[in-house]
Design a protein around this motif. Structure first.
Motif: not given
Lengths: 383, 139
Positions: A44-50, B64-68, B70-72, B109-113
């Motif tokens: 859901q979080v990823c979906e919200g991002l796009g 945690t939501q913020k972390f996810i 950011d990664v996404a 690649k994103a997680l490596r950061e």
């Protein structure tokens, strides 16, 4: 969610592997429910991002990373609380944990060692995130988990209103199970019980030879307890136990003290006169008998395993021949000793390499034949 | 005197920070994080975190939501960068690849950061000789 290139990898798997993989999938671990929920939340979080779709493996990895992040915050916050001599965590413990985890990416004010926690860059980032991000509630109603099952404990003696059978059992302990409930179990464990009984009968026969009374009385008590257990088995299936006892004497209930007359070992007079230079025989005094016999008896019984049990009984119980043990320093000395002592020896221990007279002669003859043709026959003894 | 004023200022600053934090924790009760509270409580309990205050659970959930997120976001940027690089070669592909897919490549690649090293198996083979020698396979 759809799989893109990930599905191509499955083409290589044969049908059999596919079925196995499906079977493996059905085996759910203890954490499956929580992981599934984490996957949905992350999606859901990823979906919200796009994002419009995911690879299954990518989603699993990201959900796993998110779960580990939660656990890491918990761990660090807990350790900070313990460091401050507290067991319950504080908001400042959590902020410190977040700072630790955020130190990889960095946050504003990280280099300032003496900054206050409430004004930490992490908190400010969070406030900013909450302010700008749109609220996406979780798609499903989650129950409180894990659900703790109510266990029905066995009633104690006091609860059941019974008094414990013996004085040493307190009444607050749970009741003993009904004998019928474990009578069927004992049949399955019969093999274990058999070996137990066999060991006990062997032990009894050994200790009957000894003259010490206290040990014997203790053993008698053991036998009584053992026979009680044996009685329980027989109650379950008496006919089977009886048949087993008839065929195999080791399964018979052990002999009680005084039931059978057992002759004490007869010591040959010659052994008592021995100077004991080259060999120490064990059957000199009663005490020696006691120390060495237990080590002997099990080995002897093991060695003569192929013999029939009746023969063994005859050997052990009725007029046993006396046994001599030779503990020599070197092989040569042993050899020198055997030749003059050949007449007095009735039975010699085998595992030091000493053979009987006849065997000696045949061996020497064989050696002679072997080395007939050679110029230099071996000087060393055949031992 | 100067020291006193600066001390006073820092005190006020800390007071502001505390107020901001308190306000934030109160506002958390209105904001429902995407990660459900029960999940967060379950994993926090597993790691020994003991706190009856639900605001702290919400704080962890939001973090945690913020972390996810950011990664996404980083993975999304990687994906878009790759698509734009491809588009430079062929204009046709831009029409097809409008879909943004979260792939293992972008994610790693994103997680490596963030210090997480994730390596993904490129393919799975059903027998040891798969993919070794294409010439022998044709026969």
């Amino acid at each position: 969610m759809s799989d893109g290139d990930g599905r191509d990898s499955l083409k290589f798997l044969g049908e059999r592997e596919n079925q196995q993989w499906k079977r493996k999938k059905k085996k759910l671990g203890a954490d499956e429910f929580a992981q599934a929920i984490a996957r949905i939340a992350v999606a859901q979080v990823c979906e919200g991002l796009g994002f419009q779709s995911f690879h299954q493996s990518a989603l699993d990895s990201l959900a796993d990373v998110g779960v580990r992040y939660i656990r890491e915050i918990g761990k660090t916050a807990c350790s900070y609380a313990n460091l401050a001599n507290r067991s319950q965590c504080n908001v400042f413990d959590v902020i410190q944990g977040l700072e630790d985890l955020g130190s990889i990416q960095g946050f504003s004010g990280a280099s300032d060692v003496s900054h206050s926690l409430s004004g930490s860059g992490v908190v400010k980032d969070l406030i900013r995130y909450v302010g700008q991000a749109e609220e996406i509630p979780f798609a499903y109603l989650t129950p409180v988990f894990p659900v703790v099952k109510q266990r029905t404990l066995d009633p104690s003696f006091a609860q059941a209103g019974e008094s414990p059978p013996d004085e040493h059992i307190p009444s607050w302990l749970p009741k003993f199970p009904e004998p019928e409930s474990y009578a069927t179990l004992s049949l399955r464990n019969e093999k274990d019980l058999e070996t137990e009984v066999v060991n006990k009968t062997q032990l009894v026969e050994e200790q009957h030879r000894k003259v010490e009374r206290p040990l014997l009385n203790f053993q008698q008590k053991l036998i009584c307890n053992g026979s009680e257990a044996g009685v329980v088995v027989e109650q379950g299936d008496a006919a089977k136990a009886q048949r087993a006892a008839e065929s195999n004497p080791f399964l018979a209930p052990p002999l009680q003290y005084g039931e059978k007359e057992v002759a004490l070992p007869v010591l040959p007079p010659k052994l008592l006169d021995d100077p004991a230079d080259y060999h120490n025989s064990c059957v000199v005094t009663d005490t020696n008998l006691l120390t060495l016999e237990p080590s002997l008896r099990p080995r002897e019984t093991e060695r003569s395993a192929p013999c029939e049990p009746e023969d063994r009984r005859n050997i052990l119980l009725n007029g046993r021949p006396s046994l001599q043990f030779k503990f020599g320093n070197g092989k040569k000395s042993l050899r020198m000793v055997t030749s003059p002592r050949n007449e007095s020896i009735e039975k010699v221990s085998l595992w030091f390499g000493d053979d009987h007279d006849g065997k000696d002669k045949t061996n020497r003859k064989a050696e002679k034949i072997l080395w007939e043709n050679t110029e230099y026959p071996p000087e060393v003894s055949h031992l | 005197m100067n020291g006193q004023t600066s001390h006073q200022q820092s005190k006020d600053g800390r007071h502001d920070d505390d107020a901001a934090l308190t306000e934030f924790l109160a506002s958390l009760m209105d904001y429902t994080p995407t990660i459900p509270d029960e999940l967060v409580e379950h994993y926090l309990a597993k790691s020994g975190f003991q706190c009856p205050d639900i605001r702290l659970t919400r704080l962890v959930a939001v973090a945690t939501q913020k972390f996810i997120a950011d990664v996404a976001t980083d993975a999304l940027q990687q994906c878009k960068a790759r698509q734009s690089a491809v588009v430079k070669d062929k204009r046709d592909k831009q029409q097809k690849d409008k879909r943004l897919i979260l792939t293992m490549d972008d994610l790693s690649k994103a997680l490596r950061e963030y210090g997480v090293n994730v390596k993904h198996q490129e393919y799975f083979a059903d027998c040891p000789s798969a993919g070794l020698d294409s010439a022998s396979r044709e026969e």
